[in-house]
Write an enzyme that holds these catalytic residues in place. Structure first.
Site, PDB file in Angstrom:
ATOM      1  N   ASP A 175       0.424 -21.924  -6.676  1.00  0.00           N
ATOM      2  CA  ASP A 175       1.814 -21.750  -7.100  1.00  0.00           C
ATOM      3  C   ASP A 175       2.622 -22.925  -6.566  1.00  0.00           C
ATOM      4  OD1 ASP A 175       4.357 -20.531  -7.958  1.00  0.00           O
ATOM      5  OD2 ASP A 175       3.185 -18.691  -8.097  1.00  0.00           O
ATOM      6  N   HIS A 248       4.964 -23.192 -12.446  1.00  0.00           N
ATOM      7  CA  HIS A 248       4.458 -22.788 -11.120  1.00  0.00           C
ATOM      8  C   HIS A 248       3.447 -23.817 -10.600  1.00  0.00           C
ATOM      9  CE1 HIS A 248       6.361 -18.846 -10.579  1.00  0.00           C
ATOM     10  NE2 HIS A 248       6.225 -18.683 -11.876  1.00  0.00           N
ATOM     11  N   GLU A 311       6.812 -17.722 -16.634  1.00  0.00           N
ATOM     12  CA  GLU A 311       8.020 -18.369 -16.111  1.00  0.00           C
ATOM     13  C   GLU A 311       7.952 -19.891 -16.113  1.00  0.00           C
ATOM     14  OE1 GLU A 311       9.468 -15.046 -12.895  1.00  0.00           O
ATOM     15  OE2 GLU A 311       8.033 -16.518 -12.182  1.00  0.00           O
TER      16      GLU A 311
HETATM   17  C1  TNX Z   1       7.589 -12.997 -11.067  1.00  0.00           C
HETATM   18  S1  TNX Z   1       5.240 -11.631 -12.269  1.00  0.00           S
HETATM   19  C2  TNX Z   1       6.478 -13.801 -10.963  1.00  0.00           C
HETATM   20  C3  TNX Z   1       6.005 -14.220  -9.626  1.00  0.00           C
HETATM   21  C4  TNX Z   1       6.891 -13.705  -8.532  1.00  0.00           C
HETATM   22  C5  TNX Z   1       7.279 -12.280  -8.841  1.00  0.00           C
HETATM   23  C6  TNX Z   1       8.048 -11.607  -7.772  1.00  0.00           C
HETATM   24  C7  TNX Z   1       4.979 -13.095 -12.638  1.00  0.00           C
HETATM   25  C8  TNX Z   1       3.990 -13.295 -13.668  1.00  0.00           C
HETATM   26  N1  TNX Z   1       5.663 -14.081 -12.024  1.00  0.00           N
HETATM   27  O1  TNX Z   1       5.902 -15.616  -9.579  1.00  0.00           O
HETATM   28  O2  TNX Z   1       6.201 -13.780  -7.327  1.00  0.00           O
HETATM   29  O3  TNX Z   1       8.038 -12.268 -10.023  1.00  0.00           O
HETATM   30  O4  TNX Z   1       8.162 -10.210  -8.014  1.00  0.00           O
END
Ligand code: TNX
Length: 513
Positions: A175, A248, A311
């Protein structure tokens, strides 16, 4: 209720009988039919840990033994899943664990381990258990990127989820805040990418942000990975490795700036939230990530390879001339389409190796999903429903029920700092993985579910255990039984007994107050 009935998850069928089987130092573990020695040895380890007896494993027929019988071979089905059915019969004179595969035997062994822990001394209650799980994907996810956990800690967690008859552990290996897996071809990923200069103090939402001045790092060498892969294999737990892309990726871009969109030096990220840094989509970058996946597939023998996809902020793509030129060349008019294109490039490599791509539900956006891809639905149930409509398999992981980084009790101010949200034990127990909106003929696409332990606010194994337990006990039962077979009151009574075993294993489970 008899304490020995307090099994979690509750078996499908359990018939009580009179009497007990006494284990002694002379009791043998006998391998019958196709049962492998390593299964006998696994059982012997658990008996030793629980009762201090060192039982001999043999293939010679012996009276008064614990017999492990495997009636078939470990053939995977079309999705790579193994039959997990088992029977466990305890009589006064003999114990017999029977299953068509070693996977079923591995589950039977864990049930025996729970039975043993509920008794005083080396005794098993006479009982007949006929059992199999409702869902084939019963997982937990551990984020070793935001905070690092050692091989021993990963193994400990594997063993704890095995105890609850889960069958997979998803490892979020990379990440923005750290790259945690050695890749031989690209050593800087760990040399540079595993080390962030500092870490946020307190919650991400707090202003001004405050940092410690402590470099934070850690990664698994390939030998480390082989150790926990083997540890998991012996327990018939499949590991699902995740390399999160194209977003990420700040730690990787810090190590190899040519992967990024900016001409700037960056470091692995020191706070949480989402980085704007994203991979460029040059042919060399696509190839780089395919090489990474090839090494990951060499290390992890399981069927499922996770490429994240969540994301991915597209600002840098929108502003980069070369990315825009590339989109034009590929005939793409929107950045979301470019992400879909990128994920498809990864899918080609993964399917060429006979594996299956898994991604967060964003992989549904911007284009055609690779037909064999598995979608992890995290932003509610919507993505899962849509994927099933397309004919893709899904794993339900909605933030509404199975985010174990959320608080588990109120008042939250009295709990250790967490990201936010609230998912109580009862709320988790009430979860039904098959969305009611899903038409009956598409339900078979729901493989199961898993609990997420995002580790921004989980700096230690103690805290990981606190967030995971007892909620993982509830999830294990959600995945094992049909909704109408579950009863929260009954579960809570069994949990009160089961806690003694968790205590004996030194698990830092949250007490029920
Ligand atoms: C969203 S869930 C993210 C993570 C974070 C998390 C915290 C997801 C696929 N991505 O990068 O750690 O929220 O709840």
């Amino acid at each position: 209720m008899n304490d020995y009935l307090a099994l979690i998850p509750r078996p499908q069928q359990l018939i009580e009988a009179e009497g007990v089987f006494n284990l002694t130092a002379a009791t043998r573990i006998v391998l019958d039919n196709h049962a492998e020695a390593e299964m006998g040895e696994l059982l012997a380890e658990y008996v030793h840990a629980a009762a201090g007896l060192q039982l001999e494993v043999t293939s010679a027929e012996t009276a008064g033994a614990i017999v492990l019988e495997q009636t078939g071979r470990d053939e995977p089905d079309a999705n790579g899943f193994r039959d997990e059915h088992y029977e466990l019969v305890v009589e006064k004179t003999q114990v017999r664990l029977t299953a068509p595969t070693s996977y079923g035997l591995a589950r039977a062994i864990q049930t025996l381990r729970q039975l043993l822990a509920r008794q005083e001394g080396a005794v098993l209650p006479c009982v007949r258990i006929i059992d199999e799980p409702r869902f084939r994907w019963r997982g937990m996810m551990m984020d070793v990127a935001r905070h690092f956990f050692t091989v021993e800690e990963v193994c400990r967690f594997i063993d704890l989820i095995a105890l609850h008859r889960f069958n997979r552990l998803h490892l979020h290996l990379t990440d923005d805040q750290g790259w945690r897996v050695e890749i031989r071809r690209y050593p800087k990923l760990t040399e540079v990418g595993s080390l962030r200069p500092c870490t946020l103090i307190g919650h991400e939402g707090k202003r001004p942000r405050e940092y410690d001045s402590q470099p934070y790092g850690g990664f698994f060498t390939q030998d480390d990975i082989r150790r926990f892969v083997e540890y998991a294999r012996r327990r018939r737990i499949e590991l699902v490795p995740e390399i999160d892309m194209p977003g990420h990726m700040q730690a990787a871009i810090a190590a190899y700036p040519e992967l990024g969109c900016l001409d700037a030096t960056i470091r692995p990220r020191c706070h949480w939230g989402i980085s704007q840094h994203i991979l460029n989509v040059e042919p060399a970058t696509v190839q780089f990530m395919q090489h990474v996946l090839e090494e990951v597939m060499e290390l992890f023998p399981g069927r499922y390879i996770h490429v994240g996809g969540d994301e991915a902020l597209k600002y840098e793509w929108a502003e980069s001339r070369s990315v825009q030129a590339r989109m034009l060349k590929l005939g793409l008019s929107h950045e979301d389409q470019l992400q879909a294109w990128f994920i498809n490039q990864m899918a080609e490599t993964i399917t060429a190796h006979g594996r299956t791509l898994v991604g967060w539900d964003e992989i549904l956006e911007g284009g055609k999903l690779p037909p064999s891809a598995v979608v992890m639905s995290w932003r509610g149930e919507k993505g899962g429903i849509e994927a099933a409509h397309h004919g893709n398999d899904v794993v339900m992981a909605p933030g509404s029920h199975v985010y174990f980084d959320h608080y588990q009790a109120e008042p939250t101010a009295e709990e250790p700092l967490a990201i936010g949200g609230l998912s109580t034990l009862g709320h988790v127990y009430s979860y039904e993985p098959i969305p009611s909106a899903l038409p009956a003929e598409e339900r078979h696409h729901v493989l199961g579910s898993q609990g997420q332990l995002w580790a921004e606010y989980i700096p230690s194994m103690k805290q990981l255990e606190y967030m995971a337990f007892p909620r993982a006990c509830a999830l294990a039962e959600v995945l094992w039984l049909r909704k109408e077979e579950r009863n929260f009151g009954d579960f809570r009574q069994r949990l009160a007994v089961h806690r003694r075993q968790l205590d004996a294993l030194n698990v830092n489970a949250r007490p029920c107050r």
